[in-house]
Design an enzyme around this catalytic site. Structure first.
Site, short mmCIF file in Angstrom:
data_model
loop_
_atom_site.label_atom_id
_atom_site.label_comp_id
_atom_site.label_asym_id
_atom_site.label_seq_id
_atom_site.Cartn_x
_atom_site.Cartn_y
_atom_site.Cartn_z
N HIS A 206 0.85 -1.19 0.00
CA HIS A 206 0.00 0.00 0.00
C HIS A 206 0.88 1.23 0.00
CE1 HIS A 206 -4.08 1.59 0.47
NE2 HIS A 206 -3.51 2.61 1.10
N ASP B 221 -13.40 2.21 7.06
CA ASP B 221 -12.45 2.99 6.27
C ASP B 221 -13.11 3.57 5.03
OD1 ASP B 221 -9.78 4.04 5.73
OD2 ASP B 221 -9.82 2.71 4.00
N ARG C 282 -12.87 12.13 5.29
CA ARG C 282 -11.60 12.87 5.50
C ARG C 282 -11.23 13.64 4.25
NH1 ARG C 282 -7.77 8.54 6.25
NH2 ARG C 282 -6.16 10.10 6.49
N SER D 75 -6.27 4.12 8.85
CA SER D 75 -6.96 3.88 7.58
C SER D 75 -6.26 2.74 6.82
CB SER D 75 -6.95 5.17 6.76
OG SER D 75 -7.21 4.92 5.40
N LYS E 76 -7.62 -1.58 6.78
CA LYS E 76 -8.07 -2.32 5.59
C LYS E 76 -7.08 -3.40 5.19
CE LYS E 76 -7.08 1.43 2.27
NZ LYS E 76 -7.27 2.62 3.08
N1 URA Z 1 -4.02 5.77 1.91
C1 URA Z 1 -5.03 5.30 2.67
O1 URA Z 1 -5.53 4.21 2.46
N2 URA Z 1 -5.47 6.05 3.69
C2 URA Z 1 -4.94 7.25 3.98
O2 URA Z 1 -5.38 7.87 4.92
C3 URA Z 1 -3.89 7.75 3.17
C4 URA Z 1 -3.43 6.98 2.13
#
Ligand code: URA
Length: 448
Positions: free
Chosen positions: A82, A161, A168, A183, A187
């Protein structure tokens, strides 16, 4: 639980207890806490922060809001990657099929565009017919069959999320270490991973530009992973310029396809291979990073990675023909070159300006329910440090109409800074953060 009391307490720099986070997130997902109160709570967290215990409690509460992807029957190692956000960052589209084609399962759960940065889901949406909103069952079945699935947060998987991410984005509460960490980790942990690799961006186009902030974010997520027996490796990468050349949803999907078919830009490939090597070693498919790299190069050269991407697209309802012919992606009505206004050195290509410019052209959202135009954006033909002559093409603008072309020109005139002298650029990959600490990547390349 009264959300009002939690907002007051966070506003006054108090602490929210784990049971309160659990109740609050549960009630929010059930629709019993209105967006305006959750937005106020997020802003209070943004302004006053959270300690490690609160961040862990919020992550756990968000994780518990949905189900976890069950293990596959073959118990294949499951590793995902990620990014904390960037402009032109299409790494996920290349990396997921690439690593999965080498035997490590990749259940990639991504988000939509956030702030000025792009989102993998929006890039996938550019593929005609593609669906990322699979049920938990369908996602698990595809992971079993193909070793890779590309999904978004849904009502079943990471629902908290899904809601908080969008909220957000619309309330200027993205750039917060505890909120980003919760966040991402909620996930990713819902994917039932063996291990996780993180691309933590830094530089002017990152949510958290300073090196120290990037390291703290990385350490926070490494610790959250450790608490869930999920080893996490984070690489800090440069986001003081866009990654690759294409910026904009369909344009980035096209560049990712070029990367999968052996024609990716050097910086995109370097970051992809570095993250991929971490994934393959963590997933047990390679013994060392040095061994992993030629495996990935071969998966691209042989067409195995591109073929798997095609199968994934087809399985998720998309037009697999896009891999052979990216022209099936949405095309902009107006395409125009942007020429250098003067001779000199490209001092900067400002990712934040480019990212906001894509939104101005219609390719991003300013409200939760905005529809985006996947075809618009920019292809930047120059990198910082390059000498350019006046009148030379620097970039291509992809817009809906001639007004969009004018807007695009104005964006590029601010984003691409030509000067008499070059400015120092960040190293493409600078640090590696694990449970063992922080290493300088350039000095000590990823240990094997
Ligand atoms: N990627 C995400 O999944 N969440 C965030 O808050 C920032 C980047």
């Amino acid at each position: 639980m009264l959300p009002l009391r939690l907002i007051e307490r966070k506003r006054d720099r108090g602490r929210i207890e784990p049971a309160e986070w659990r109740e609050c997130i549960k009630a929010y997902v059930a629709g019993d806490v209105p967006d305006y109160q959750m937005a106020a709570l997020l802003m209070a967290v943004f302004l006053n922060g959270m300690d490690a215990g609160e961040t862990a409690a919020l992550t756990d509460a968000m994780l518990a809001s949905g189900s976890t992807l069950p293990p596959t029957a073959d118990r294949r190692p499951r590793v995902d990657k990620h990014s904390t956000g960037g402009v032109g960052d299409k790494v996920s589209l290349v990396l997921a099929p690439l690593v999965a084609s080498l035997g490590v399962a990749v259940p990639m759960m991504s988000g939509r565009a956030l702030g000025h940065t792009g989102g993998t889901l929006d890039k996938l949406d550019a593929i005609p017919g593609f669906r990322a909103d699979l049920t938990l069952r369908a996602a698990a079945a595809q992971l079993e069959r193909l070793g890779c699935v590309l999904i978004g947060q849904t009502a079943e998987i990471a629902p908290a999320d899904r809601l908080l991410y969008a909220l957000r984005d619309a309330t200027a509460t993205v750039e917060s270490i505890p909120l980003i960490a919760a966040s991402i980790m909620s996930k990713k942990l819902a994917e039932g991973l063996t291990a996780l690799v993180l691309d933590v961006t830094r530089g002017s186009g990152a949510f958290l530009p300073a090196l120290e902030q990037g390291v703290e974010l990385a350490r926070t997520m490494v610790a959250l992973g450790a608490a869930h027996d999920c080893p996490v490796v984070a690489l800090l990468t440069a986001m003081d310029r866009p990654l690759g050349r294409a910026c904009g949803n369909a344009l980035e999907t096209e560049e990712a396809i070029h990367a999968l078919t052996g024609n990716g830009p050097a910086d995109l490939m370097e970051v992809t291979y570095a993250l991929g090597a971490e994934m393959l070693v963590l997933g047990g498919a390679a013994r060392t990073h040095a061994e992993a790299r030629p495996m990935m190069e071969e998966a691209i050269a042989s067409g195995a990675a591109a073929r798997l991407f095609q199968e994934i697209i087809e399985a998720q309802g998309g037009n697999p023909g896009v891999v052979d012919d990216p022209a099936v992606l949405p095309q902009a009505a107006e395409v125009e070159l942007y020429l250098a206004p003067r001779s000199g050195v490209v001092a900067r290509v400002e990712p934040r300006t480019i990212g906001r410019g894509i939104t101005a052209l219609g390719g991003g959202r300013t409200r939760v329910d905005d529809r985006i135009d996947p075809a618009v954006g920019f292809v930047i033909g120059v990198a910082p440090g390059a000498w350019v002559d006046a009148g030379e093409p620097l970039a291509t603008i992809f817009a809906r109409d001639s007004a969009g072309v004018d807007d695009g020109r104005a964006v590029l005139s601010r984003a691409i800074v030509i000067a008499d002298h070059a400015e120092p650029a960040l190293p493409l990959i600078s640090h590696r953060v694990t449970a063992n600490g922080v290493l300088e990547y350039a000095i000590s390349p990823a240990p094997t």
